[in-house]
Design a protein around this motif. Structure first.
Motif, PDB file in Angstrom:
ATOM      1  N   ASP A   1       3.670   8.533 -10.339  1.00 51.35           N
ATOM      2  CA  ASP A   1       5.020   7.681 -11.003  1.00 51.35           C
ATOM      3  C   ASP A   1       4.636   7.332 -12.376  1.00 51.35           C
ATOM      4  O   ASP A   1       5.304   6.547 -12.992  1.00 51.35           O
ATOM      5  CB  ASP A   1       5.125   6.379 -10.076  1.00 51.35           C
ATOM      6  CG  ASP A   1       4.249   5.447 -10.201  1.00 51.35           C
ATOM      7  OD1 ASP A   1       3.151   5.753 -10.955  1.00 51.35           O
ATOM      8  OD2 ASP A   1       4.206   4.518  -9.471  1.00 51.35           O
TER       9      ASP A   1
ATOM     10  N   ARG B   1       2.272   6.045   0.973  1.00 52.75           N
ATOM     11  CA  ARG B   1       1.498   5.504  -0.325  1.00 52.75           C
ATOM     12  C   ARG B   1       1.054   3.893  -0.012  1.00 52.75           C
ATOM     13  O   ARG B   1       0.506   3.185  -0.488  1.00 52.75           O
ATOM     14  CB  ARG B   1       2.399   5.429  -1.452  1.00 52.75           C
ATOM     15  CG  ARG B   1       3.810   4.733  -1.109  1.00 52.75           C
ATOM     16  CD  ARG B   1       4.649   4.396  -2.316  1.00 52.75           C
ATOM     17  NE  ARG B   1       4.256   3.542  -3.062  1.00 52.75           N
ATOM     18  CZ  ARG B   1       4.517   2.982  -4.515  1.00 52.75           C
ATOM     19  NH1 ARG B   1       5.375   3.864  -4.788  1.00 52.75           N
ATOM     20  NH2 ARG B   1       4.146   1.910  -4.774  1.00 52.75           N
TER      21      ARG B   1
ATOM     22  N   ARG C   1      12.376  10.437  -4.504  1.00 50.58           N
ATOM     23  CA  ARG C   1      11.848   8.965  -4.629  1.00 50.58           C
ATOM     24  C   ARG C   1      12.414   7.885  -3.853  1.00 50.58           C
ATOM     25  O   ARG C   1      11.912   6.682  -3.837  1.00 50.58           O
ATOM     26  CB  ARG C   1      11.972   8.809  -6.207  1.00 50.58           C
ATOM     27  CG  ARG C   1      11.174   9.643  -6.992  1.00 50.58           C
ATOM     28  CD  ARG C   1      11.028   8.858  -8.475  1.00 50.58           C
ATOM     29  NE  ARG C   1      10.109   7.766  -8.127  1.00 50.58           N
ATOM     30  CZ  ARG C   1      10.375   6.674  -8.871  1.00 50.58           C
ATOM     31  NH1 ARG C   1      11.361   6.318  -9.281  1.00 50.58           N
ATOM     32  NH2 ARG C   1       9.456   5.618  -8.668  1.00 50.58           N
TER      33      ARG C   1
ATOM     34  N   ASP D   1       2.814   8.101  -6.005  1.00 48.10           N
ATOM     35  CA  ASP D   1       4.057   7.883  -5.251  1.00 48.10           C
ATOM     36  C   ASP D   1       4.172   8.749  -4.185  1.00 48.10           C
ATOM     37  O   ASP D   1       4.744   8.448  -3.131  1.00 48.10           O
ATOM     38  CB  ASP D   1       5.237   8.437  -6.271  1.00 48.10           C
ATOM     39  CG  ASP D   1       6.122   7.379  -6.284  1.00 48.10           C
ATOM     40  OD1 ASP D   1       6.002   6.201  -6.046  1.00 48.10           O
ATOM     41  OD2 ASP D   1       7.504   7.683  -6.564  1.00 48.10           O
TER      42      ASP D   1
ATOM     43  N   ASN E   1      -2.320   4.580  -2.592  1.00 50.86           N
ATOM     44  CA  ASN E   1      -1.497   5.025  -3.992  1.00 50.86           C
ATOM     45  C   ASN E   1      -2.371   4.384  -5.293  1.00 50.86           C
ATOM     46  O   ASN E   1      -2.154   4.924  -6.417  1.00 50.86           O
ATOM     47  CB  ASN E   1      -0.085   4.699  -3.895  1.00 50.86           C
ATOM     48  CG  ASN E   1       0.128   3.292  -4.283  1.00 50.86           C
ATOM     49  OD1 ASN E   1      -0.592   2.357  -3.688  1.00 50.86           O
ATOM     50  ND2 ASN E   1       1.297   2.912  -4.691  1.00 50.86           N
TER      51      ASN E   1
END
Length: 589
Positions: free
Chosen positions: A133, A175, A278, A154, A201
């Protein structure tokens, strides 16, 4: 004579050879002196001998023209080869130059592990796919969100391709998973990430090699390669394949990812594709579990698109895809080169779509933080099945079958010694044990309390408060280690499971690595782990799963209050958010 005549012609003949009026284009006289272009008048005046002479001249002229035509073709072909080779070389260096690399493993201890070849020398492949990300790149920053340095993973997808290339598994690691994370260092040996318990993550802050180390520690699987993809990579690759078809079960609007789609089917390209993969708050329960399911649908559709649209056989499409992909990738040195990436792609392309399984590892809610997840029952068995090269799509020989040629498990370090046998320890009847359930499986603590009592431990042995834990341990207060070792020996736990504790009791904490039975899976005496269940349904119990050939699935839009909108009080469902945001354009028609 004729060649000599042509070669010794006077200046006029040479001028004609240079293209002067009256000359032939190839620099040879058009006919017998005094004759027309075909030598017919001269032939008539010279009789039979003249006609023979004219034919000989015409034949030589034709052969000479043919030779020159052939030379022209050969030189043209040679030029094309040179230009094509040059272009290929340019493209090769261009694609190679696109790729960035970083060390495979950045953990302060251990390594990334090694695969074990089967009887034919074939080895499985484990590739960790990391979706970053990060927005430190201007192009990524322009997409939206926080800009600047730092990154989180992500997406974490572990791709396993079997040794015989007959099947593959893509396992998502949420994550939000909280686990024990390793310390990491950079190339110079400087610490870049401290060992801690936290969300997996966060390890990308120490580089992709740190995330590899964390996944290696979590799963105990060898990680052969990693591929890190940034935001713009998703956009460019979805464009390169001509869009990715997906469907959603209801109208959906996630104001955080900006995905807004009406119920039904859509073909996603560019920003819409990124918004879809996402989206968290729009799918499922608004956590990473729903997003993982949507990502599996997207990836399965992309696999079908690649195979069905001829992208892998169309040079133009393939170049577009390769250019888009390589610009967005950071890989380990083992994949640092277009030929190596192509080789990996070819290995994956051998697997039929119906034998590519997408799944998410089993997880449970963290009782101390509802937005976090912990390793759940069955996850350890799933990891072991992947390590044993078992197909999760079913069908075909499995490791351990008579016809199988694949080893049952990758190489592992020697098993730790077990706790000392009962005969050498304290009397069990005087040892009271508090048993706590950290698996999330109802009834586990009671089952082991009963087993310990039957093995002669004190009748006061009973259950304690439930919690969550990844690994099973036996803790003890100062001076009572021998009693804890006695408990470990009775249950088949390794000596490493015995640890000093802070409380005043001998405490058995049952972790997610032991969800069934009353003997620890590693076996009495520290033997190797038993084989995981062969039935894919058993292995995937509690895990979301699908295959790449499944076209019936839609991303399930959530019906809980997972989103908020400006001007409205409180939370609402993604469906309600869609209805209340008519001024927001659809992400795709």
């Amino acid at each position: 004579m004729i060649r000599g005549q042509a070669g010794n012609a006077g200046p006029g003949a040479r001028r004609r050879a240079d293209g002067a009026p009256g000359g032939a284009a190839d620099g040879i006289s058009g006919g017998i002196p005094g004759g027309g272009p075909d030598g017919e008048p001269g032939a008539a005046s010279g009789g039979r001998a003249a006609r023979r002479e004219a034919a000989r001249r015409q034949g030589r002229r034709g052969r000479r023209r043919l030779r020159r035509w052939q030379k022209a073709v050969l030189w043209t072909a040679a030029g094309a080869v040179v230009l094509t080779t040059g272009a290929g070389g340019y493209l090769y260096y261009r694609l190679n130059a696109n790729i960035q690399n970083a060390p495979l493993f950045a953990g302060e201890e251990g390594d990334a592990g090694k695969e074990v070849p089967d009887a034919f020398g074939r080895t499985p492949i484990n590739v960790l796919v990391i979706g970053s990300d990060s927005r430190d790149d201007p192009e990524d920053c322009q997409i939206g969100g926080d800009c600047g340095g730092g990154a989180n993973a992500d997406v974490n997808l572990l791709l396993h391709v079997s040794a015989d290339r007959s099947n593959a598994t893509v396992m998502s690691i949420p994550r939000d998973l909280v686990t024990d994370l390793p310390g990491c260092k950079d190339k110079a040996g400087k610490s870049v990430f401290k060992a801690q318990r936290g969300m997996i993550n966060s390890t990308l802050q120490g580089g992709p090699g740190c995330t590899v180390a964390a996944v290696r520690k979590l799963t105990d699987l060898p990680i052969d390669h990693f591929v890190q993809v940034n935001f713009t990579g998703v956009i460019k690759m979805s464009d390169a394949v001509g869009g990715v078809p997906v469907c959603v079960s209801d109208n959906v609007y996630d104001p955080y990812s900006h995905l807004r789609l009406s119920k039904g089917e859509h073909t996603l390209q560019g920003m819409a594709a990124l918004q879809f993969v996402r989206t968290r708050h729009g799918f499922g329960d608004g956590t990473d579990t729903g997003r993982s399911s949507a990502q599996h649908l997207f990836l399965g559709s992309m696999v079908r698109q690649l195979k069905g649209a001829g992208t892998l056989t169309d040079p133009g499409k393939l170049l577009s895809l390769a250019d888009a992909a390589t610009k967005a990738l950071t890989v380990d040195p083992g994949l640092d080169g277009i030929t190596r990436l192509v080789g990996l792609g070819q290995d994956i392309s051998k697997v039929p779509s119906e034998r590519i399984t997408f799944t998410t590892m089993q997880i449970v809610h963290d009782p101390s933080n509802d937005s976090r997840r912990l390793i759940g029952p069955g996850a350890t068995e799933l990891f072991r099945a992947i390590g044993s090269d078992r197909s999760l799509s079913g069908g075909g020989p499995q490791p351990g079958d008579a016809a199988s040629t694949v080893p049952s498990a990758p190489a592992a370090p020697p098993a730790p010694s077990s706790a000392p046998p009962a005969a050498t320890g304290p009397d069990r009847s005087g040892i009271t044990v508090v048993v706590r359930n950290g698996t999330g499986v109802t009834g586990r603590a009671k089952a082991l309390v009963e087993a310990l009592r039957q093995d002669g431990f004190a009748k006061g042995t009973d259950t304690g408060p439930s919690t969550t834990a990844e690994h099973t341990t036996v803790t003890h207060p100062a001076g009572r280690e021998a009693e804890a070792q006695q408990v470990a020996a009775a249950l088949g736990l390794p000596a490493s499971a015995v640890q000093a504790g802070k409380g005043s009791s001998i405490e058995l904490l049952i972790g997610a690595d032991w969800t069934t039975g009353t003997s620890y899976p590693s076996g009495t005496g520290g033997t190797a782990p038993s084989a995981p269940p062969a039935d894919p349904k058993t292995l995937l119990k509690g895990a979301d799963a699908s295959t790449a050939d499944d076209t019936s699935g839609c991303a399930q839009v959530g019906h809980e209050g997972t989103v908020e909108l400006p001007g409205y009080k409180g939370s609402m469902t993604p469906v309600q958010a869609f209805d209340r945001s008519k001024d927001v354009p659809l992400s795709a028609p």
